[in-house]
Each structure stands twice: as structure tokens, then as C-alpha cells.
Design a protein around this motif. Structure first.
Motif, PDB file in Angstrom:
ATOM      1  N   VAL A 194       0.930  -1.255   0.239  1.00 59.31           N
ATOM      2  CA  VAL A 194       0.174   0.276  -0.343  1.00 59.31           C
ATOM      3  C   VAL A 194       1.137   1.096  -0.145  1.00 59.31           C
ATOM      4  CG1 VAL A 194      -1.511   1.805   0.787  1.00 59.31           C
ATOM      5  CG2 VAL A 194      -1.856  -1.323   1.465  1.00 59.31           C
ATOM      6  N   LEU A 195       0.042   1.734  -0.765  1.00 60.76           N
ATOM      7  CA  LEU A 195       1.227   3.514  -1.166  1.00 60.76           C
ATOM      8  C   LEU A 195       0.190   4.233   0.126  1.00 60.76           C
ATOM      9  CD1 LEU A 195       3.600   5.220  -2.645  1.00 60.76           C
ATOM     10  CD2 LEU A 195       1.841   5.756  -3.873  1.00 60.76           C
ATOM     11  N   PRO A 196       0.879   5.086   1.609  1.00 58.42           N
ATOM     12  CA  PRO A 196       0.328   5.232   1.859  1.00 58.42           C
ATOM     13  C   PRO A 196       0.390   7.094   2.034  1.00 58.42           C
ATOM     14  CG  PRO A 196       2.977   5.617   2.781  1.00 58.42           C
ATOM     15  CD  PRO A 196       2.795   4.213   1.928  1.00 58.42           C
ATOM     16  N   PHE A 197      -0.479   7.261   2.339  1.00 59.31           N
ATOM     17  CA  PHE A 197      -0.728   8.955   1.909  1.00 59.31           C
ATOM     18  C   PHE A 197      -0.122   9.848   1.792  1.00 59.31           C
ATOM     19  CE2 PHE A 197      -5.567   7.727   2.480  1.00 59.31           C
ATOM     20  CZ  PHE A 197      -6.077   8.325   1.630  1.00 59.31           C
ATOM     21  N   GLU A 198       1.300   9.541   3.011  1.00 57.07           N
ATOM     22  CA  GLU A 198       1.935  10.173   4.058  1.00 57.07           C
ATOM     23  C   GLU A 198       3.421  10.598   2.558  1.00 57.07           C
ATOM     24  OE1 GLU A 198       2.092   6.631   7.212  1.00 57.07           O
ATOM     25  OE2 GLU A 198       0.443   8.478   5.982  1.00 57.07           O
ATOM     26  N   ALA A 199       3.336   9.764   1.528  1.00 58.16           N
ATOM     27  CA  ALA A 199       3.937   9.468   0.431  1.00 58.16           C
ATOM     28  C   ALA A 199       4.057  10.540  -0.650  1.00 58.16           C
ATOM     29  CB  ALA A 199       3.313   8.262  -0.186  1.00 58.16           C
ATOM     30  N   GLY A 200       3.098  11.431   0.012  1.00 59.31           N
ATOM     31  CA  GLY A 200       3.418  12.418  -1.409  1.00 59.31           C
ATOM     32  C   GLY A 200       3.391  12.282  -2.456  1.00 59.31           C
ATOM     33  N   ALA A 201       3.854  13.066  -3.584  1.00 56.19           N
ATOM     34  CA  ALA A 201       3.781  13.071  -4.903  1.00 56.19           C
ATOM     35  C   ALA A 201       4.864  11.695  -4.717  1.00 56.19           C
ATOM     36  CB  ALA A 201       4.901  14.403  -5.175  1.00 56.19           C
ATOM     37  N   HIS A 202       4.315  11.292  -5.894  1.00 53.38           N
ATOM     38  CA  HIS A 202       5.112   9.625  -5.881  1.00 53.38           C
ATOM     39  C   HIS A 202       4.552   9.385  -7.768  1.00 53.38           C
ATOM     40  CE1 HIS A 202       1.222   8.591  -6.561  1.00 53.38           C
ATOM     41  NE2 HIS A 202       0.230   8.880  -5.405  1.00 53.38           N
TER      42      HIS A 202
END
Length: 274
Positions: A194-202
Motif C-alpha cells: 500500500v502506498l500511504p497518503f504520507e508518501a506525498g507526490a509519487h
């Protein structure tokens, strides 16, 4: 009254299936009602399938093959029939997907089709129209059987955290869908991050995409828009997309931490502790 509409077996895989079913039945000296009694369904259902008015199910096909001694001929045809129910623009991708040794996918909005429950798939496919919905759901479910075969592909899926929160089909459907994702923890060949929301720009901000890898053929990159899909074997594009996917994997939670997040969302948002 028995259904005796003539079919053109070359018109479609469904017509071919119906013609073969009729041929096998008549060779066995049975009418539609007699065959229906043997396989625990109505003669009318047999007639509807013989005349390509209804899609056969896997269970129906297994029973007919056994009853008529066809050595699995109809079951082999069923795979073509179900694949033909996919949108025409999607069928070439489905054929490549079934051949791939590795499937790497980033999904920004939805659970990947190979991982969907039937209820989730029904909600997704029925958003705008309900026509032939059962057939379209059956076709998607059939796609998932590549994960059940003796030598399945490695399927590695990165899901945006938004996928866990976007309610598709209602609370119960989502609860069951997240439980299904957790069930894949027991499968060596299915990995979910899962790519979490806190990863920001991706690297996946431009949308979902899939990379198919083969043992002896070039990689294929696939993405889709509202009513079409695009496949490319361009090595430059494949290399660029692979780099983008590597960055997504690096930014995502580990497989273990992803499972913990899925379980937490399942409990907090959908009211059940796995």
C-alpha cells in the motif's frame, strides 16, 4: 417446447459452444429435458445455452462434460466464451495477462481486477449500465483463475491508500474486499503493498498502469482510459515505466506493514477486526 433455433457456430465463441453442446447432446440420444434432469437443471436452461441466449457457467459445463463424456471439450471452450465477454479492446490484454510470468501493477483508484471479490467487481462493472452484468462479472472472475493454476504468475500490486477508503458497493462489500486482500498473505505468488497518503507526490500520479513480463518475450506496458486500453512493447517506454514502478515500490509500505494498514482500515472504517 424445445429450443431448435439454428446457430452459426462461427458467429461467436458462445454460438460455437451452443452448437457443440447440441451436437454432443444429440449424439447421446437425449433431448433437452432429459439432459437437464441428469445435470439438475431445466430443459429450458439447456435450450437457452444451446441457442446462445444465456452464458454457461463453470458448474453447468463441468456437469455436462461429465454427463455426456466429452473429455472436457466444453470446459476448454468455456474459457474462450468467457473471454469473449470482456470488452473487445480489453481482450488482447487479457490474453497477454494469461501468458505473463510476472504481473507488476500500480492501482490508483480500484483494487486490481485479479484481486477483486465478485461483489466488488459487480459494483465496479455495474456503475453505468446493468446489461449482461452477470456475464461481465463471470468473465472477470474467470481472469482470476490464472492465480489458481499450478504455475501461477508472480503478481505484485501496489495500491494507493485511497483504494482502501473509496467505498465501492457499500460497507459490507468493502469489508469483504479488504478481507480478501488479507487472505492473499498466504500466497507466495501474490504480493500487495500500500502506498500511504504520507508518501506525498509519487511516480503514479499520472494514473494506474501494469507491466507484464514474459519468459521469452519483451515486457508489455498497459494502461487504460475510460473506453480503451493501450499496450506497448516499446523497450524505451517499458524501461521508463519499470523505473517509475520501482520508485512506487520503494515509497510504499512493506508487504507486512501494508497488511497491518489494510487490517486497521478494515476495522476503523468498515467495522470489523480481521
Amino acid at each position: 417446447m424445445a429450443n431448435i433455433r439454428d446457430l452459426d457456430p462461427s458467429a461467436s465463441p458462445l454460438d460455437y459452444y451452443g452448437a457443440e453442446l447440441r451436437r454432443f447432446r444429440e449424439a447421446a440420444g437425449l433431448n433437452q429435458q432429459q439432459l437437464g434432469a441428469i445435470i439438475f437443471c431445466t430443459g429450458s436452461l439447456v435450450g437457452q445455452i444451446e441457442t446462445a441466449r444465456k452464458l454457461p457457467t463453470r458448474e453447468f459445463t463441468q456437469r455436462v462434460d461429465a454427463a455426456l463424456g466429452t473429455d472436457g471439450a466444453l470446459m476448454r471452450l468455456l474459457k474462450l466464451v468467457l473471454r469473449s465477454q470482456l470488452p473487445p479492446w480489453f481482450q488482447p490484454y487479457a490474453e497477454m495477462e494469461a501468458r505473463a510470468s510476472h504481473i507488476y501493477s500500480f492501482q490508483a483508484q480500484l483494487v486490481h481486477g485479479l484481486l477483486q471479490t465478485e461483489e466488488y467487481a459487480r459494483a465496479v462493472l455495474g456503475v453505468l449500465h446493468q446489461d449482461r452484468l452477470d456475464d461481465r462479472v463471470a468473465a472477470r472472475t474467470e481472469r482470476q483463475r490464472i492465480l489458481e493454476r499450478e504455475n501461477p504468475p508472480l503478481a505484485w500490486v501496489v495500491l494507493s491508500e485511497a483504494v482502501l477508503h473509496q467505498v465501492i458497493g457499500g460497507t459490507e462489500v468493502m469489508r469483504n474486499q479488504l478481507a480478501r486482500l488479507l487472505d492473499f498473505r498466504d500466497r507466495e505468488w501474490v504480493q500487495i503493498q500500500v502506498l500511504p497518503f504520507e508518501a506525498g507526490a509519487h511516480g503514479g500520479l499520472k494514473g494506474s498502469f501494469t507491466i507484464l513480463r514474459f519468459d521469452d518475450d519483451p515486457d508489455i506496458v498497459y494502461s487504460e482510459s475510460y473506453e480503451s486500453g493501450h499496450m506497448s512493447a516499446n523497450p524505451v517506454e517499458a524501461k521508463a515505466r519499470s523505473l517509475r514502478y520501482d520508485h512506487l515500490q520503494a515509497a510504499a509500505l512493506s508487504v507486512e506493514d501494508s497488511a497491518k494498514l489494510i487490517a486497521r482500515v478494515m476495522e476503523e472504517r468498515y467495522g470489523e477486526q480481521p
